[in-house]
Design an enzyme around this catalytic site. Sequence first.
Site, PDB file in Angstrom:
ATOM      1  N   LYS A 119      34.414  18.402  34.176  1.00  0.00           N
ATOM      2  CA  LYS A 119      34.502  19.599  35.022  1.00  0.00           C
ATOM      3  C   LYS A 119      33.159  19.761  35.722  1.00  0.00           C
ATOM      4  O   LYS A 119      32.120  19.334  35.214  1.00  0.00           O
ATOM      5  CB  LYS A 119      34.780  20.843  34.170  1.00  0.00           C
ATOM      6  CG  LYS A 119      35.476  21.953  34.926  1.00  0.00           C
ATOM      7  CD  LYS A 119      36.970  21.707  34.972  1.00  0.00           C
ATOM      8  CE  LYS A 119      37.714  22.879  35.554  1.00  0.00           C
ATOM      9  NZ  LYS A 119      39.170  22.727  35.380  1.00  0.00           N
TER      10      LYS A 119
HETATM   11  P1  NAD Z   1      42.523  30.502  42.830  1.00  0.00           P
HETATM   12  O1  NAD Z   1      41.110  30.707  43.178  1.00  0.00           O
HETATM   13  O2  NAD Z   1      43.460  29.957  43.857  1.00  0.00           O
HETATM   14  O3  NAD Z   1      43.157  31.900  42.329  1.00  0.00           O
HETATM   15  C1  NAD Z   1      42.516  32.731  41.420  1.00  0.00           C
HETATM   16  C2  NAD Z   1      43.186  34.100  41.500  1.00  0.00           C
HETATM   17  O4  NAD Z   1      42.675  34.941  40.478  1.00  0.00           O
HETATM   18  C3  NAD Z   1      42.976  34.809  42.833  1.00  0.00           C
HETATM   19  O5  NAD Z   1      44.179  35.418  43.244  1.00  0.00           O
HETATM   20  C4  NAD Z   1      41.964  35.893  42.456  1.00  0.00           C
HETATM   21  O6  NAD Z   1      42.026  37.013  43.311  1.00  0.00           O
HETATM   22  C5  NAD Z   1      42.442  36.215  41.057  1.00  0.00           C
HETATM   23  N1  NAD Z   1      41.474  36.988  40.286  1.00  0.00           N
HETATM   24  C6  NAD Z   1      40.135  36.850  40.213  1.00  0.00           C
HETATM   25  N2  NAD Z   1      39.624  37.835  39.439  1.00  0.00           N
HETATM   26  C7  NAD Z   1      40.672  38.596  39.036  1.00  0.00           C
HETATM   27  C8  NAD Z   1      40.786  39.770  38.240  1.00  0.00           C
HETATM   28  N3  NAD Z   1      39.695  40.350  37.709  1.00  0.00           N
HETATM   29  N4  NAD Z   1      42.029  40.286  38.027  1.00  0.00           N
HETATM   30  C9  NAD Z   1      43.130  39.704  38.576  1.00  0.00           C
HETATM   31  N5  NAD Z   1      43.061  38.602  39.340  1.00  0.00           N
HETATM   32  C10 NAD Z   1      41.848  38.071  39.563  1.00  0.00           C
HETATM   33  O7  NAD Z   1      42.537  29.596  41.510  1.00  0.00           O
HETATM   34  P2  NAD Z   1      43.723  28.743  40.916  1.00  0.00           P
HETATM   35  O8  NAD Z   1      43.548  27.339  41.341  1.00  0.00           O
HETATM   36  O9  NAD Z   1      45.010  29.433  41.148  1.00  0.00           O
HETATM   37  O10 NAD Z   1      43.346  28.784  39.367  1.00  0.00           O
HETATM   38  C11 NAD Z   1      43.666  29.915  38.567  1.00  0.00           C
HETATM   39  C12 NAD Z   1      43.448  29.551  37.104  1.00  0.00           C
HETATM   40  O11 NAD Z   1      44.265  28.443  36.781  1.00  0.00           O
HETATM   41  C13 NAD Z   1      42.024  29.135  36.751  1.00  0.00           C
HETATM   42  O12 NAD Z   1      41.748  29.551  35.434  1.00  0.00           O
HETATM   43  C14 NAD Z   1      42.076  27.625  36.812  1.00  0.00           C
HETATM   44  O13 NAD Z   1      41.086  27.017  36.001  1.00  0.00           O
HETATM   45  C15 NAD Z   1      43.469  27.400  36.250  1.00  0.00           C
HETATM   46  N6  NAD Z   1      44.054  26.109  36.616  1.00  0.00           N
HETATM   47  C16 NAD Z   1      44.224  25.776  37.920  1.00  0.00           C
HETATM   48  C17 NAD Z   1      44.803  24.558  38.240  1.00  0.00           C
HETATM   49  C18 NAD Z   1      45.111  24.164  39.664  1.00  0.00           C
HETATM   50  O14 NAD Z   1      45.768  23.135  39.867  1.00  0.00           O
HETATM   51  N7  NAD Z   1      44.712  24.933  40.666  1.00  0.00           N
HETATM   52  C19 NAD Z   1      45.157  23.668  37.212  1.00  0.00           C
HETATM   53  C20 NAD Z   1      44.971  24.055  35.888  1.00  0.00           C
HETATM   54  C21 NAD Z   1      44.419  25.290  35.605  1.00  0.00           C
END
Ligand code: NAD
Length: 421
Positions: free
Chosen positions: A110
Amino acid sequence: MQTTAQAELSSFELVRHYFHLAADELALQDDLRDVLLRPYREVQVAIPMRLRDGRIRTFSGYRVQHNGARGPFKGGVRFHPEVDLDEFRALAGLMTWKTAIAGIPFGGAKGGIDCDPRLLDAAELEKLTRAYMQRIDKVLGPTRDIPAPDVNTNAQVMAWMMDEYGKGHGYTPAIVTGKPIALEGSYGREAATARGLVYLFREAAPTVNLVPSEATVAIQGFGNVGSWVGRLMQQLGARVIAVSDATGSIRAERGLDTGALAAYVRGGGRLAEYEADGVEAIGGEEFLATPCDVFVPAALGGMIHASNVHLLDCRLLLEGANGPTTPQADLALQERGVFIVPDVMANAGGVVVSYFEWVQNLQHFRWDEREVNERLGTIMRRAYREVSERAARKPGTSLRVAAFSLGIERVVEAARLRGNF
Ligand code: NAD
């Protein structure tokens, strides 16, 4: 990372905690735990950059490679002002166990930069991304370490990283995954994490007597993962009745049109100001307390913790975010009979389709989306079956502990066979 909801444990402590629970199950000796917890390599770089207001800001860039016994290191790149080395250590470790549980030939890594991309314009973001890539280039490679998007990074950021790497190494699409389709990205990658979650939801639903097409769903975080979970759940016939993001929360008892909401947010609209028939803005606590069948954390780590877990009113917790539930909250939910499908297995869809993208890139051959989605389903269902069978062997074992112990066992086996210790 400390999120707006105060986490009682850092991500680093959280992943270690779950690791030790599983290691206890496996009666793993301390020396082996030490080997498995320690990252193989940690790179930290300084990235000074002149911003458009004339000031020079020195950002920190990181790449942590945790364990490569089962294949090249693999993991996302996160741009967030609060990231630090410990956070990346935890997330890199989580990737090691995740790839092992999914049974794909990768290790865990990461990385990212301690920047707030909302404060940077596109030119600054590109400059920063390229400077980061130049500095970590030496430890990457299609057979060494393959980055992908994570929080606040996307296909465009991957395209810049690929282009920068290509300057020194020639055209190498397999150096990053999550690229745009026009640059040998894979069909189905954007929705893959969410699709994987929804596949597992369908597997887990009967355990809590849920019919997927009749379920009500609340989603915390409406970015890539959350918004796709919303759309795919709605396709199944489920009703998404509450959604939150960093700007606020909304509720619609009759169900949200998640496609329209995703388009609105993608167009720069603030979720909290979304207006549609039957949609009301609600407070953060009210959002957490919304009675629903499925709650999907899809924001940041540590957001379900000891001081807010009592608010949750769901039957199934489908963890989209990495490390969303602290150990205290995890225990409290289990005691209340909430069935938890843990992050380390549930959100593996992204890395699985990243694996497909890498395979396609190595062959310069493209699969169609149907093939990608079907193969993803096969891998996710296999992981679920293997983890549930393991959990069933000893009553009271959670899917989380079963998943971690399966991952650890596979990494130990690979490392032993290679003579790594
Ligand atoms: P992203 O940046 O697209 O979305 C994150 C979301 O969380 C946004 O809508 C943001 O406004 C919201 N957020 C931030 N702070 C917040 C709060 N205090 N309350 C409510 N919402 C809040 O990120 P993503 O790619 O969708 O990833 C989201 C999670 O999933 C992360 O933990 C990431 O590590 C995990 N993840 C993502 C992927 C992927 O393929 N994108 C894969 C595995 C895990």
